[in-house]
Enzyme design. Structure first.
Site, PDB file in Angstrom:
ATOM      1  N   ARG A 234      46.455 -24.525  54.468  1.00 50.83           N
ATOM      2  CA  ARG A 234      45.640 -24.450  53.262  1.00 50.83           C
ATOM      3  C   ARG A 234      45.174 -25.816  52.801  1.00 50.83           C
ATOM      4  O   ARG A 234      44.505 -25.921  51.783  1.00 50.83           O
ATOM      5  CB  ARG A 234      46.480 -23.842  52.142  1.00 50.83           C
ATOM      6  CG  ARG A 234      46.218 -22.358  51.887  1.00 50.83           C
ATOM      7  CD  ARG A 234      47.212 -21.952  50.811  1.00 50.83           C
ATOM      8  NE  ARG A 234      46.809 -20.801  50.063  1.00 50.83           N
ATOM      9  CZ  ARG A 234      47.276 -19.570  50.300  1.00 50.83           C
ATOM     10  NH1 ARG A 234      48.067 -19.339  51.318  1.00 50.83           N
ATOM     11  NH2 ARG A 234      46.927 -18.590  49.510  1.00 50.83           N
TER      12      ARG A 234
ATOM     13  N   ARG B 185      52.539  -8.371  41.391  1.00 46.30           N
ATOM     14  CA  ARG B 185      52.948  -9.700  41.840  1.00 46.30           C
ATOM     15  C   ARG B 185      52.890 -10.669  40.676  1.00 46.30           C
ATOM     16  O   ARG B 185      51.935 -10.679  39.917  1.00 46.30           O
ATOM     17  CB  ARG B 185      51.994 -10.160  42.950  1.00 46.30           C
ATOM     18  CG  ARG B 185      52.709 -10.407  44.249  1.00 46.30           C
ATOM     19  CD  ARG B 185      51.750 -10.697  45.335  1.00 46.30           C
ATOM     20  NE  ARG B 185      51.100 -12.000  45.165  1.00 46.30           N
ATOM     21  CZ  ARG B 185      50.308 -12.539  46.076  1.00 46.30           C
ATOM     22  NH1 ARG B 185      50.049 -11.881  47.188  1.00 46.30           N
ATOM     23  NH2 ARG B 185      49.752 -13.700  45.874  1.00 46.30           N
TER      24      ARG B 185
ATOM     25  N   ARG C 148      44.358 -20.464  41.269  1.00 46.60           N
ATOM     26  CA  ARG C 148      44.349 -20.291  42.733  1.00 46.60           C
ATOM     27  C   ARG C 148      42.943 -20.462  43.295  1.00 46.60           C
ATOM     28  O   ARG C 148      42.757 -21.030  44.368  1.00 46.60           O
ATOM     29  CB  ARG C 148      44.921 -18.928  43.112  1.00 46.60           C
ATOM     30  CG  ARG C 148      46.454 -18.973  43.186  1.00 46.60           C
ATOM     31  CD  ARG C 148      47.096 -17.673  42.804  1.00 46.60           C
ATOM     32  NE  ARG C 148      46.834 -16.587  43.699  1.00 46.60           N
ATOM     33  CZ  ARG C 148      46.887 -15.293  43.336  1.00 46.60           C
ATOM     34  NH1 ARG C 148      47.170 -14.960  42.098  1.00 46.60           N
ATOM     35  NH2 ARG C 148      46.650 -14.359  44.216  1.00 46.60           N
TER      36      ARG C 148
HETATM   37  P1  ADP Z   1      46.867 -15.393  47.879  1.00 47.31           P
HETATM   38  O1  ADP Z   1      46.132 -15.982  49.017  1.00 47.31           O
HETATM   39  O2  ADP Z   1      46.424 -13.996  47.599  1.00 47.31           O
HETATM   40  O3  ADP Z   1      46.882 -16.233  46.648  1.00 47.31           O
HETATM   41  P2  ADP Z   1      49.431 -15.846  49.286  1.00 47.31           P
HETATM   42  O4  ADP Z   1      50.470 -14.800  49.381  1.00 47.31           O
HETATM   43  O5  ADP Z   1      48.799 -16.283  50.538  1.00 47.31           O
HETATM   44  O6  ADP Z   1      48.390 -15.239  48.260  1.00 47.31           O
HETATM   45  O7  ADP Z   1      50.016 -17.129  48.547  1.00 47.31           O
HETATM   46  C1  ADP Z   1      50.682 -17.065  47.310  1.00 47.31           C
HETATM   47  C2  ADP Z   1      51.119 -18.449  46.846  1.00 47.31           C
HETATM   48  O8  ADP Z   1      52.039 -19.006  47.788  1.00 47.31           O
HETATM   49  C3  ADP Z   1      50.014 -19.489  46.728  1.00 47.31           C
HETATM   50  O9  ADP Z   1      49.327 -19.418  45.490  1.00 47.31           O
HETATM   51  C4  ADP Z   1      50.821 -20.789  46.883  1.00 47.31           C
HETATM   52  O10 ADP Z   1      51.492 -21.109  45.701  1.00 47.31           O
HETATM   53  C5  ADP Z   1      51.861 -20.422  47.924  1.00 47.31           C
HETATM   54  N1  ADP Z   1      51.415 -20.724  49.307  1.00 47.31           N
HETATM   55  C6  ADP Z   1      51.257 -19.830  50.318  1.00 47.31           C
HETATM   56  N2  ADP Z   1      50.841 -20.443  51.444  1.00 47.31           N
HETATM   57  C7  ADP Z   1      50.719 -21.756  51.135  1.00 47.31           C
HETATM   58  C8  ADP Z   1      50.319 -22.921  51.848  1.00 47.31           C
HETATM   59  N3  ADP Z   1      49.935 -22.850  53.145  1.00 47.31           N
HETATM   60  N4  ADP Z   1      50.319 -24.119  51.204  1.00 47.31           N
HETATM   61  C9  ADP Z   1      50.693 -24.215  49.923  1.00 47.31           C
HETATM   62  N5  ADP Z   1      51.081 -23.172  49.187  1.00 47.31           N
HETATM   63  C10 ADP Z   1      51.103 -21.948  49.767  1.00 47.31           C
END
Ligand code: ADP
Length: 189
Positions: free
Chosen positions: A91, A136, A147
């Site tokens: 990300r 959630r 986000r």
């Molecule tokens: P969404 O994409 O719907 O927001 P995710 O389940 O992919 O949901 O992610 C939820 C949260 O988990 C993010 O808002 C972040 O806080 C954390 N997160 C997940 N993957 C990463 C990543 N690769 N780097 C940083 N934070 C992450």
């Protein structure tokens, strides 16, 4: 033959998790979702979970070093040897570089980055609906806004990153799930 080392990229609510699960069924390779793994760590109360929780609830990205550790450990497991679907990782550019370095060590390459595109009004609507269904803790309006900002500032640059690496496939994420799944299938085969 379809690519088997895949990455799904897209803003929150774009449908990465949904499409990843369909690909798991079709290709028989694991989904690697850092979001799911971090939520499991939070529930289990592990040190990673304790560190990640406040960031997640606020809608902020969890620090790179934490997430990179989680993703690396998962990618090194045996079942990822014949392929994987990364969902929500990388990300940030630092995470993408760490991924490249790891894949190089493992002597494999990322074959396709599917970027799911959906306009922002649709995304917010989907996330609020999911909030009602799944409850959630980060699907509230303020966290959703954060986000989106995090996505635009830190993750969207990866579209250019993977385009430059010659592996980007842009897929329209609007429409019903099966329709989008067909487009994804077309993009990776
Ligand atoms: P969404 O994409 O719907 O927001 P995710 O389940 O992919 O949901 O992610 C939820 C949260 O988990 C993010 O808002 C972040 O806080 C954390 N997160 C997940 N993957 C990463 C990543 N690769 N780097 C940083 N934070 C992450």
């Amino acid at each position: 033959m379809a690519a088997r080392r895949l990455l799904l990229l897209g803003p929150p609510g774009a449908g990465k998790g949904t499409q990843a699960k369909i690909l798991v069924e079709r290709l028989g390779i694991p989904q690697i979702s850092t979001g799911d793994m971090l939520r499991a760590a939070v529930s289990a109360g592990t040190p990673v979970g304790v560190e990640a929780k406040s960031y997640m609830d606020a809608g902020k990205l969890v620090p790179d070093e934490v997430v990179i550790g989680v993703a690396e450990e998962r990618l090194r497991q045996d079942d990822a040897g014949s392929g994987f679907i990364l969902d929500g990782f990388p990300r940030t550019v630092a995470q993408a570089e760490a991924l490249d370095a790891l894949l190089e060590k493992l002597s494999v390459r990322l074959e396709c980055c599917v970027s799911l595109t959906v306009d922002e009004d649709e995304l917010v609507g989907r996330l609020l609906k999911r909030a009602e269904i799944e409850g959630r803790s980060d699907d509230n309006e303020e966290s959703i806004r954060t986000r989106m900002q995090e996505y635009r500032a830190k993750t969207e640059p990866l579209v250019a990153y993977y385009r430059e690496h010659g592996v980007l496939a842009e897929v329209d994420g609007l429409g019903d799930i099966e329709e989008v799944a067909k487009r994804v299938e077309g993009a990776i085969s």
